[in-house]
Design a protein around this motif. Structure first.
Motif, mmCIF file in Angstrom:
data_model
loop_
_atom_site.group_PDB
_atom_site.id
_atom_site.type_symbol
_atom_site.label_atom_id
_atom_site.label_comp_id
_atom_site.label_asym_id
_atom_site.label_seq_id
_atom_site.Cartn_x
_atom_site.Cartn_y
_atom_site.Cartn_z
ATOM 1 N N VAL A 99 59.850 61.730 4.585
ATOM 2 C CA VAL A 99 58.462 61.979 4.200
ATOM 3 C C VAL A 99 57.647 62.336 5.431
ATOM 4 O O VAL A 99 58.084 62.148 6.565
ATOM 5 C CB VAL A 99 57.860 60.755 3.484
ATOM 6 C CG1 VAL A 99 58.607 60.492 2.185
ATOM 7 C CG2 VAL A 99 57.904 59.538 4.391
ATOM 8 N N GLY A 100 56.488 62.890 5.183
ATOM 9 C CA GLY A 100 55.605 63.241 6.278
ATOM 10 C C GLY A 100 56.038 64.516 6.967
ATOM 11 O O GLY A 100 56.517 65.453 6.338
ATOM 12 N N THR A 101 55.860 64.533 8.299
ATOM 13 C CA THR A 101 56.183 65.715 9.095
ATOM 14 C C THR A 101 57.163 65.334 10.196
ATOM 15 O O THR A 101 56.773 65.216 11.366
ATOM 16 C CB THR A 101 54.918 66.335 9.690
ATOM 17 O OG1 THR A 101 54.211 65.325 10.411
ATOM 18 C CG2 THR A 101 54.015 66.908 8.618
ATOM 19 N N PRO A 102 58.419 65.151 9.852
ATOM 20 C CA PRO A 102 59.394 64.704 10.845
ATOM 21 C C PRO A 102 59.707 65.741 11.916
ATOM 22 O O PRO A 102 60.263 65.395 12.968
ATOM 23 C CB PRO A 102 60.630 64.383 10.007
ATOM 24 C CG PRO A 102 60.466 65.162 8.756
ATOM 25 C CD PRO A 102 58.996 65.253 8.502
ATOM 26 N N GLY A 103 59.418 67.022 11.652
ATOM 27 C CA GLY A 103 59.570 68.042 12.675
ATOM 28 C C GLY A 103 61.002 68.363 13.029
ATOM 29 O O GLY A 103 61.890 68.317 12.179
ATOM 30 N N ILE A 104 61.234 68.666 14.301
ATOM 31 C CA ILE A 104 62.552 69.122 14.746
ATOM 32 C C ILE A 104 63.389 67.999 15.345
ATOM 33 O O ILE A 104 64.544 68.212 15.711
ATOM 34 C CB ILE A 104 62.429 70.272 15.762
ATOM 35 C CG1 ILE A 104 61.754 69.781 17.048
ATOM 36 C CG2 ILE A 104 61.635 71.436 15.161
ATOM 37 C CD1 ILE A 104 61.787 70.821 18.157
ATOM 38 N N ASP A 105 62.832 66.815 15.454
ATOM 39 C CA ASP A 105 63.573 65.693 16.013
ATOM 40 C C ASP A 105 64.408 65.047 14.914
ATOM 41 O O ASP A 105 63.863 64.419 13.998
ATOM 42 C CB ASP A 105 62.604 64.671 16.610
ATOM 43 C CG ASP A 105 63.328 63.575 17.370
ATOM 44 O OD1 ASP A 105 62.672 62.880 18.169
ATOM 45 O OD2 ASP A 105 64.544 63.415 17.189
ATOM 46 N N LEU A 106 65.718 65.180 15.006
ATOM 47 C CA LEU A 106 66.592 64.679 13.951
ATOM 48 C C LEU A 106 66.538 63.161 13.824
ATOM 49 O O LEU A 106 66.867 62.615 12.762
ATOM 50 C CB LEU A 106 68.034 65.126 14.201
ATOM 51 C CG LEU A 106 68.240 66.640 14.191
ATOM 52 C CD1 LEU A 106 69.703 66.966 14.495
ATOM 53 C CD2 LEU A 106 67.829 67.248 12.851
ATOM 54 N N LEU A 107 66.105 62.482 14.851
ATOM 55 C CA LEU A 107 65.978 61.023 14.773
ATOM 56 C C LEU A 107 64.887 60.601 13.792
ATOM 57 O O LEU A 107 64.853 59.445 13.362
ATOM 58 C CB LEU A 107 65.675 60.458 16.158
ATOM 59 C CG LEU A 107 66.787 60.601 17.200
ATOM 60 C CD1 LEU A 107 66.304 60.078 18.547
ATOM 61 C CD2 LEU A 107 68.048 59.877 16.761
ATOM 62 N N ASN A 108 64.020 61.522 13.437
ATOM 63 C CA ASN A 108 62.940 61.207 12.502
ATOM 64 C C ASN A 108 63.376 61.266 11.046
ATOM 65 O O ASN A 108 62.592 60.935 10.157
ATOM 66 C CB ASN A 108 61.763 62.158 12.702
ATOM 67 C CG ASN A 108 61.076 61.942 14.038
ATOM 68 O OD1 ASN A 108 61.125 60.861 14.616
ATOM 69 N ND2 ASN A 108 60.426 62.978 14.533
ATOM 70 N N TYR A 109 64.585 61.725 10.802
ATOM 71 C CA TYR A 109 65.061 61.886 9.423
ATOM 72 C C TYR A 109 65.952 60.694 9.044
ATOM 73 O O TYR A 109 66.978 60.439 9.689
ATOM 74 C CB TYR A 109 65.851 63.186 9.278
ATOM 75 C CG TYR A 109 64.985 64.418 9.403
ATOM 76 C CD1 TYR A 109 64.663 64.944 10.648
ATOM 77 C CD2 TYR A 109 64.472 65.052 8.273
ATOM 78 C CE1 TYR A 109 63.857 66.067 10.766
ATOM 79 C CE2 TYR A 109 63.676 66.180 8.376
ATOM 80 C CZ TYR A 109 63.377 66.681 9.630
ATOM 81 O OH TYR A 109 62.576 67.800 9.737
ATOM 82 N N ASP A 110 65.578 60.013 7.985
ATOM 83 C CA ASP A 110 66.307 58.815 7.573
ATOM 84 C C ASP A 110 67.362 59.087 6.505
ATOM 85 O O ASP A 110 68.255 58.267 6.310
ATOM 86 C CB ASP A 110 65.324 57.773 7.025
ATOM 87 C CG ASP A 110 64.529 57.105 8.139
ATOM 88 O OD1 ASP A 110 63.446 56.567 7.852
ATOM 89 O OD2 ASP A 110 65.005 57.132 9.292
ATOM 90 N N TYR A 111 67.247 60.193 5.797
ATOM 91 C CA TYR A 111 68.146 60.468 4.687
ATOM 92 C C TYR A 111 68.999 61.690 5.004
ATOM 93 O O TYR A 111 68.465 62.743 5.363
ATOM 94 C CB TYR A 111 67.343 60.701 3.401
ATOM 95 C CG TYR A 111 66.441 59.541 3.073
ATOM 96 C CD1 TYR A 111 65.097 59.550 3.453
ATOM 97 C CD2 TYR A 111 66.929 58.438 2.390
ATOM 98 C CE1 TYR A 111 64.274 58.488 3.173
ATOM 99 C CE2 TYR A 111 66.104 57.365 2.100
ATOM 100 C CZ TYR A 111 64.789 57.395 2.503
ATOM 101 O OH TYR A 111 63.968 56.326 2.220
ATOM 102 N N TRP A 112 70.318 61.515 4.859
ATOM 103 C CA TRP A 112 71.261 62.570 5.236
ATOM 104 C C TRP A 112 72.277 62.809 4.128
ATOM 105 O O TRP A 112 72.728 61.859 3.485
ATOM 106 C CB TRP A 112 72.001 62.181 6.516
ATOM 107 C CG TRP A 112 71.116 62.245 7.724
ATOM 108 C CD1 TRP A 112 70.230 61.308 8.150
ATOM 109 C CD2 TRP A 112 71.037 63.327 8.650
ATOM 110 N NE1 TRP A 112 69.596 61.738 9.289
ATOM 111 C CE2 TRP A 112 70.071 62.978 9.621
ATOM 112 C CE3 TRP A 112 71.683 64.551 8.765
ATOM 113 C CZ2 TRP A 112 69.737 63.814 10.690
ATOM 114 C CZ3 TRP A 112 71.364 65.385 9.810
ATOM 115 C CH2 TRP A 112 70.396 65.014 10.766
ATOM 116 N N GLY A 113 72.674 64.072 3.968
ATOM 117 C CA GLY A 113 73.772 64.416 3.086
ATOM 118 C C GLY A 113 75.084 64.353 3.840
ATOM 119 O O GLY A 113 75.123 64.077 5.046
#
Length: 122
Positions: A99-113
């Motif tokens: 959610v929000g604007t996680p941008g280009i930093d992959l550490l900001n993404y909590d959900y992965w396929g």
């Protein structure tokens, strides 16, 4: 939200593929989504991202002009159209969301396929 990437395969250099990231769960339209890739022996890198409403998109320099990210919130799906593929695009491609604007930093993404393999032959 649960994500599933698909659409990978073997393609010759110069060819095209379209990856899909399908999401389950409610409120997918509230999530920004990114595509990332990891080549053998290399770190995972950001490839492309799209805002929750599809208005904003961003790309790493190496794919600008060749890859296009888009989304269809009615289908809970984000796409990555890849054209003019090069052997150096060979990698496992993952989609990620948050959610929000996680941008280009992959550490900001909590959900992965789980990833889908793209192999580009020369």
């Amino acid at each position: 939200v649960q994500l599933q990437a698909s659409g990978g395969g073997l393609v010759q250099a110069g060819g095209s593929l379209r990856l899909s990231c399908s999401a389950s769960g409610r409120s997918f339209c509230a999530y920004a989504v990114a595509w990332a890739r990891q080549a053998p022996g290399k770190e995972r890198e950001f490839v492309a991202g799209i805002s929750w409403n599809g208005v904003s998109t961003y790309y790493t320099d190496s794919v600008k002009g060749r890859f296009t990210i888009s989304r269809d919130n009615a289908k809970n799906t984000v796409y990555l159209q890849m054209n003019s593929l090069k052997p150096e695009d060979t990698a496992i491609y993952y989609c990620a969301a948050d959610v929000g604007t996680p941008g280009i930093d992959l550490l900001n993404y909590d959900y992965w396929g789980q990833g889908t393999l793209v192999t580009v032959s020369s």
